[in-house]
Design a protein around this motif. Sequence first.
Motif, PDB file in Angstrom:
ATOM      1  N   VAL A 154       0.829  -1.198   0.000  1.00  0.00           N
ATOM      2  CA  VAL A 154       0.000   0.000   0.000  1.00  0.00           C
ATOM      3  C   VAL A 154       0.871   1.259   0.000  1.00  0.00           C
ATOM      4  CG1 VAL A 154      -0.160   0.157   2.513  1.00  0.00           C
ATOM      5  CG2 VAL A 154      -2.025   1.053   1.100  1.00  0.00           C
ATOM      6  N   CYS A 228      -0.009  -7.442  -5.637  1.00  0.00           N
ATOM      7  CA  CYS A 228      -0.966  -7.295  -4.542  1.00  0.00           C
ATOM      8  C   CYS A 228      -0.324  -6.672  -3.312  1.00  0.00           C
ATOM      9  CB  CYS A 228      -1.574  -8.645  -4.168  1.00  0.00           C
ATOM     10  SG  CYS A 228      -0.417  -9.788  -3.371  1.00  0.00           S
ATOM     11  N   HIS A 229      -1.172  -6.123  -2.477  1.00  0.00           N
ATOM     12  CA  HIS A 229      -0.799  -5.683  -1.132  1.00  0.00           C
ATOM     13  C   HIS A 229      -1.289  -6.760  -0.174  1.00  0.00           C
ATOM     14  CE1 HIS A 229      -0.346  -3.462   2.518  1.00  0.00           C
ATOM     15  NE2 HIS A 229      -1.639  -3.349   2.724  1.00  0.00           N
ATOM     16  N   THR A 268      -4.508 -13.336  -0.046  1.00  0.00           N
ATOM     17  CA  THR A 268      -4.598 -12.711  -1.368  1.00  0.00           C
ATOM     18  C   THR A 268      -3.597 -13.326  -2.329  1.00  0.00           C
ATOM     19  OG1 THR A 268      -5.370 -10.618  -0.419  1.00  0.00           O
ATOM     20  CG2 THR A 268      -4.427 -10.522  -2.627  1.00  0.00           C
ATOM     21  N   ASP A 287      -6.023  -6.129  -3.408  1.00  0.00           N
ATOM     22  CA  ASP A 287      -5.982  -5.942  -1.960  1.00  0.00           C
ATOM     23  C   ASP A 287      -7.197  -6.662  -1.389  1.00  0.00           C
ATOM     24  OD1 ASP A 287      -5.547  -5.171   0.625  1.00  0.00           O
ATOM     25  OD2 ASP A 287      -5.765  -3.022   0.291  1.00  0.00           O
TER      26      ASP A 287
END
Length: 319
Positions: A154, A228-229, A268, A287
């Motif tokens: 993020v 992805c985060h 995730t 996320d």
Amino acid sequence: MDVIIASNQRIEGEYAIKKIINGNDDKFKKGRISYHYLNLLDPVSIVTFSNVLKLKYKKIDVLINNAGIMSPKSKNYSEDGYGKICLLLSLVNNDYKLFQKMDIKNQIIINDKHFIINFLGPTLLTYLLLPLLQNNDGKYAENYDARIINLSSVLHYIGILDIDNLDGKHYSSGHAFYARSKLALTAWTISLANILSPSRKGSPFDKFLPKILDKSHHGNRVVNVNCCHPGIIYTPGLYQHFASPVLMLVKLLNWLDLLRKPIQGAQTILYLALAPELGNSTGLYFDNCRPILPSSLSRSPAIQEAVMELSQAYVAPYL
């Protein structure tokens, strides 16, 4: 199914394998799990690791670029004895172009560990392993996409790709270095997805990586690329170099159960690796198992071209 864990921490890697096997009973009887040494700070180590995999396997189904550092005690690459990386770049109309000849005035020295381990190292590893990802092995793989999953953060939303400060002289914030590396990784993810997309029509990135675009040498398997985060997770290794007061705060937040556990942060990643409904999804930022819009800078064509130029210059001697 074979699972490969690669890291520069052999003891921790082998311990993780034992823990996985002991916790899964007979689930790995039909496959294998193994550890291989890999140091993303050292291009030779990356090449050696990829060559080992090419000798052992005909194809790879999923590549997860999970390694990362934040605020190491020694921020400079050269302090570890590997030397400095010089990229020959010139600034032309706000676009970074590869210089075709040596010009000491246009050298950019990459001397930041965050940028090398979190971004440049994974790009080299990915490029070297793309033939195995693209290979359909002559069996069933052509019916299933291969997947590359890059661990962003993020913090990429606050990252700034200050190309002229890759030597890290102008500020010392580990979070700023980290955010910059994750911005570069996110922008590169989108660019690489564009290059590898089967529906690509005159991609502006076609000029990059001709070896990758030449399908005749590899296979016709679709390779999807996403990032992805994973969430703000308590993993002691990531925070080990924080100043003592900050580290105490992180531990307190974890004790109060305000940080995610590793198993929660893996959800995730597992979703991107295994979900069949994502077979046509590429170039996305996820996320909490859903795609969301990444930062405007990561979607900027100028930034995407800049990170492609940087990765191309870095990997060129090793492809």
